[in-house]
Design an enzyme around this catalytic site. Structure first.
Site, PDB file in Angstrom:
ATOM      1  N   GLY A 275       0.769  -1.236   0.000  1.00 22.20           N
ATOM      2  CA  GLY A 275       0.000   0.000   0.000  1.00 22.20           C
ATOM      3  C   GLY A 275       0.796   1.280   0.000  1.00 22.20           C
ATOM      4  N   GLU A 314       4.188  -6.435   2.403  1.00 18.57           N
ATOM      5  CA  GLU A 314       4.258  -6.976   1.037  1.00 18.57           C
ATOM      6  C   GLU A 314       3.980  -5.869   0.028  1.00 18.57           C
ATOM      7  OE1 GLU A 314       1.563 -10.245   1.476  1.00 18.57           O
ATOM      8  OE2 GLU A 314      -0.190  -8.942   1.406  1.00 18.57           O
ATOM      9  N   PRO A 315       4.971  -5.010  -0.175  1.00 18.46           N
ATOM     10  CA  PRO A 315       4.809  -3.931  -1.147  1.00 18.46           C
ATOM     11  C   PRO A 315       4.804  -4.436  -2.581  1.00 18.46           C
ATOM     12  CG  PRO A 315       7.071  -4.015  -0.338  1.00 18.46           C
ATOM     13  CD  PRO A 315       6.298  -5.030   0.458  1.00 18.46           C
ATOM     14  N   GLY A 316       4.012  -3.800  -3.420  1.00 25.89           N
ATOM     15  CA  GLY A 316       4.016  -4.093  -4.851  1.00 25.89           C
ATOM     16  C   GLY A 316       4.474  -2.851  -5.591  1.00 25.89           C
ATOM     17  N   ARG A 317       3.603  -1.844  -5.575  1.00 21.51           N
ATOM     18  CA  ARG A 317       3.856  -0.612  -6.329  1.00 21.51           C
ATOM     19  C   ARG A 317       5.210   0.023  -5.981  1.00 21.51           C
ATOM     20  NH1 ARG A 317      -0.645   2.586  -7.979  1.00 21.51           N
ATOM     21  NH2 ARG A 317      -1.835   1.566  -6.343  1.00 21.51           N
ATOM     22  N   ARG A 354      -5.395   2.679 -15.818  1.00 23.38           N
ATOM     23  CA  ARG A 354      -5.514   3.386 -14.530  1.00 23.38           C
ATOM     24  C   ARG A 354      -6.185   4.758 -14.647  1.00 23.38           C
ATOM     25  NH1 ARG A 354      -1.989   4.787 -11.463  1.00 23.38           N
ATOM     26  NH2 ARG A 354      -2.944   4.120  -9.523  1.00 23.38           N
ATOM     27  N   CYS A 385     -11.683   2.964 -29.163  1.00 19.86           N
ATOM     28  CA  CYS A 385     -12.922   3.598 -29.613  1.00 19.86           C
ATOM     29  C   CYS A 385     -13.754   4.146 -28.459  1.00 19.86           C
ATOM     30  CB  CYS A 385     -13.761   2.583 -30.370  1.00 19.86           C
ATOM     31  SG  CYS A 385     -12.832   1.732 -31.600  1.00 19.86           S
ATOM     32  N   GLU A 386     -13.141   4.891 -27.575  1.00 18.14           N
ATOM     33  CA  GLU A 386     -13.893   5.486 -26.471  1.00 18.14           C
ATOM     34  C   GLU A 386     -13.302   6.847 -26.158  1.00 18.14           C
ATOM     35  OE1 GLU A 386     -14.729   3.341 -22.970  1.00 18.14           O
ATOM     36  OE2 GLU A 386     -14.675   1.395 -23.975  1.00 18.14           O
ATOM     37  N   TYR A 415       0.923  -1.994 -12.057  1.00 20.21           N
ATOM     38  CA  TYR A 415      -0.485  -2.027 -12.454  1.00 20.21           C
ATOM     39  C   TYR A 415      -0.717  -1.425 -13.843  1.00 20.21           C
ATOM     40  CZ  TYR A 415      -0.825  -3.069  -7.499  1.00 20.21           C
ATOM     41  OH  TYR A 415      -0.636  -3.634  -6.266  1.00 20.21           O
TER      42      TYR A 415
HETATM   43  N1  LLP Z   1      -1.130  -7.074  -0.404  1.00 23.91           N
HETATM   44  C1  LLP Z   1      -2.426  -7.214  -0.694  1.00 23.91           C
HETATM   45  C2  LLP Z   1      -3.222  -8.176   0.062  1.00 23.91           C
HETATM   46  C3  LLP Z   1      -3.004  -6.469  -1.714  1.00 23.91           C
HETATM   47  O1  LLP Z   1      -4.291  -6.626  -1.992  1.00 23.91           O
HETATM   48  C4  LLP Z   1      -2.202  -5.551  -2.438  1.00 23.91           C
HETATM   49  C5  LLP Z   1      -2.783  -4.761  -3.525  1.00 23.91           C
HETATM   50  C6  LLP Z   1      -0.844  -5.436  -2.103  1.00 23.91           C
HETATM   51  C7  LLP Z   1      -0.338  -6.210  -1.071  1.00 23.91           C
HETATM   52  C8  LLP Z   1       0.085  -4.521  -2.824  1.00 23.91           C
HETATM   53  O2  LLP Z   1      -0.292  -3.190  -2.723  1.00 23.91           O
HETATM   54  P1  LLP Z   1       0.687  -2.042  -3.281  1.00 23.91           P
HETATM   55  O3  LLP Z   1       1.944  -2.061  -2.441  1.00 23.91           O
HETATM   56  O4  LLP Z   1       0.997  -2.366  -4.679  1.00 23.91           O
HETATM   57  O5  LLP Z   1      -0.107  -0.810  -3.122  1.00 23.91           O
HETATM   58  N2  LLP Z   1      -4.885  -1.672  -9.429  1.00 23.91           N
HETATM   59  C9  LLP Z   1      -4.738  -0.667  -8.407  1.00 23.91           C
HETATM   60  C10 LLP Z   1      -4.052  -1.179  -7.176  1.00 23.91           C
HETATM   61  C11 LLP Z   1      -4.772  -2.365  -6.557  1.00 23.91           C
HETATM   62  C12 LLP Z   1      -4.047  -2.941  -5.384  1.00 23.91           C
HETATM   63  C13 LLP Z   1      -4.634  -4.234  -4.983  1.00 23.91           C
HETATM   64  N3  LLP Z   1      -3.988  -4.855  -3.898  1.00 23.91           N
HETATM   65  C14 LLP Z   1      -3.990   0.522  -8.998  1.00 23.91           C
HETATM   66  O6  LLP Z   1      -3.604   0.482 -10.149  1.00 23.91           O
HETATM   67  O7  LLP Z   1      -3.808   1.529  -8.332  1.00 23.91           O
END
Ligand code: LLP
Length: 457
Positions: A275, A314-317, A354, A385-386, A415
């Site tokens: 997050g 658990e970072p993603g972004r 996004r 086409c939007e 994402y």
């Molecule tokens: N852990 C869990 C359980 C999650 O559901 C998520 C993201 C993460 C970790 C990683 O979150 P991050 O560090 O990436 O913020 N598609 C959306 C974001 C959806 C996130 C869903 N869950 C966007 O493009 O902003």
């Protein structure tokens, strides 16, 4: 009106500008990448990806996972594993890619609010490191499936309970997950979280390895995560007290078993999820992964939790967003006098949904004069086409932008590709990683024939 050059902090670590003004990443000019691999193209700085993984590993320690939904392919799963992170997988498909990449199942953390029987069964037979349990129905399903699989010598499956902490983080409502009214997790307030944890403690063939929460995505205020970890520490304390007899107490609390269930020696895990926000726009700034971890760990320590509770995330972004950028070719410049100028590029909502989904903003610049003043206001749109197919609603670009220019949107590493589609049967772009003057395709561009590959006849 902004007329400033693109901000450095939106670019990957290795970005430089050569004498002609061209942006280079990983030591390669962007125009050369476009010539070799075509556009639209996702370009990632591999060293940047590795550096963010190392930072996360260093800041959070053992057990930190990368949320693979942000960007996953075989090369990415391998990189993350090489850098010592676990992989959070949220579907059978993500699990499959990780396993195909050679990531040991013990390094996987399986999520999902609606795991199917087959997903649960394959996770159990692989022996994933953690399954994060999201509902009473799922507990019931796991119990049934485990009872059929259980045999002598089978080690118990480590489970975590997904907690809904009731925190409304300041972010887009579609990516907020921790509020009471949510499909995710067990509520602390109504007692479901404790009941779920107790039920798991009593189940055969599984063990409670920790608690998990995730309050949302793209959150800048670390205060929300501090609030979250306090709740998790409090709940762990309640659990240790209430079920001390069965559990042997928290590690180090003098209980008979000297561990919270039979989880690994690192202790009972409290995972705050992902997050952490990233800057997409020049005037935004986000906390670093290190700062995030330091703030959360400090609050966890001050909250009176057992020092051997293991705080993870658990970072993603925050790992992948800034490492990646998208290269487009400008195909059409349409100036509607007195209204606005539209720049159409050779991609759009199919490679970056996004803006359409969340109204997300991006910056844009021209590869050939990366640090040039951007004084012309335009709307960058895709080829779909939007009318909603907007890449950047209100972009500032150099005044001399023209057809054929290579246009870059930075911070598309998270994402973007993972949510890409084939809308209008537009093939998905290739993904290229660059490092030390070399480029490799990690995901090939789809071909027109790929647009029919699933058709039965
Ligand atoms: N852990 C869990 C359980 C999650 O559901 C998520 C993201 C993460 C970790 C990683 O979150 P991050 O560090 O990436 O913020 N598609 C959306 C974001 C959806 C996130 C869903 N869950 C966007 O493009 O902003």
């Amino acid at each position: 009106m902004r007329s400033t050059p693109i901000a450095r902090h939106l670019l990957p670590d290795s970005a430089t500008v050569d004498a002609s003004g061209m942006l280079c990443v990983g030591g390669i000019r962007l125009d050369e990448l476009a010539d070799s691999f075509g556009t639209p193209l996702f370009v990632y700085d591999e060293d940047h990806l590795r550096a963010r993984c190392r930072e996360a590993r260093q800041a959070w320690g053992d057990g930190v996972a990368y949320a693979s939904k942000a960007f996953l392919c075989i090369a990415m799963a391998r990189l993350v594993h090489q850098e010592g992170l676990r992989l959070d997988v949220a579907s059978e498909g993500e699990m499959h890619v990780a396993i195909k990449a050679g990531v040991p199942p013990s390094s996987l953390v399986l999520h999902g609010n609606n795991k199917s029987d087959s997903e649960i069964a394959s996770a159990l037979s692989y022996g994933v490191g953690r399954m994060v349990v999201d509902s009473f129905d799922e507990i019931h399903r796991i119990e049934e499936i485990v009872s059929k699989m259980d045999g002598p010598g089978r080690s118990p499956q480590a489970l975590m309970v997904r907690i809904n902490p009731g925190i409304e983080a300041h972010t887009h409502e579609y990516v907020r997950t921790g509020q009471a009214d949510s499909k995710f997790g067990f509520s602390i307030d109504n007692g479901d979280a404790l009941s779920a944890a107790r039920r798991i403690i009593q189940m055969k063939g599984v063990e409670l390895a920790g608690l998990h929460a995730h309050i949302g995505s793209q959150i800048f205020d670390v205060g929300h995560f501090e609030e979250e970890v306090k709740l998790l520490v409090g709940l762990a304390g309640e659990l240790a007290g209430d079920v001390g007899a069965e559990m042997g107490g928290l590690p180090g609390s003098g209980g008979a078993g000297e561990s919270f269930g039979a989880c690994d020696p690192g202790g009972f895990e409290l995972c705050i999820g992902g997050g952490l926000g990233v800057a997409y726009l020049s005037d935004e700034s986000a906390p670093t992964i290190s700062r995030w971890a330091q703030a959360v760990s400090q609050v966890a320590g001050e909250s009176g939790g057992d020092p051997r509770l293991r705080i993870t995330a658990e970072p993603g972004r925050a790992i992948v967003a800034v490492a990646g950028m998208t290269l487009y070719t400008v195909g059409t410049v349409k100036d509607i006098a007195g209204i606005r100028t539209y720049l159409s590029v050779d991609g759009g909502m199919s490679d970056n949904p996004r803006p359409v989904l969340y109204g997300s903003g991006y910056e844009a610049f021209l590869a050939r004069e990366a640090y040039a003043e951007r004084s012309r206001r335009v709307r960058i749109v895709g080829e779909h086409c939007e009318s909603g197919d907007i890449v950047v609603a209100d972009a500032m670009v150099p005044a001399d932008v023209s057809v054929g220019d290579l246009l870059v949107t930075p911070v598309t590493g998270a994402y973007g590709y993972s949510m890409a589609s084939n809308y209008n049967k537009v093939p998905r772009p290739a993904v290229v990683w660059v490092s030390s003057g070399g480029a490799k395709v990690v995901v090939r561009r789809e071909s027109l024939d790929d647009m029919c590959r699933l058709d039965a006849g």
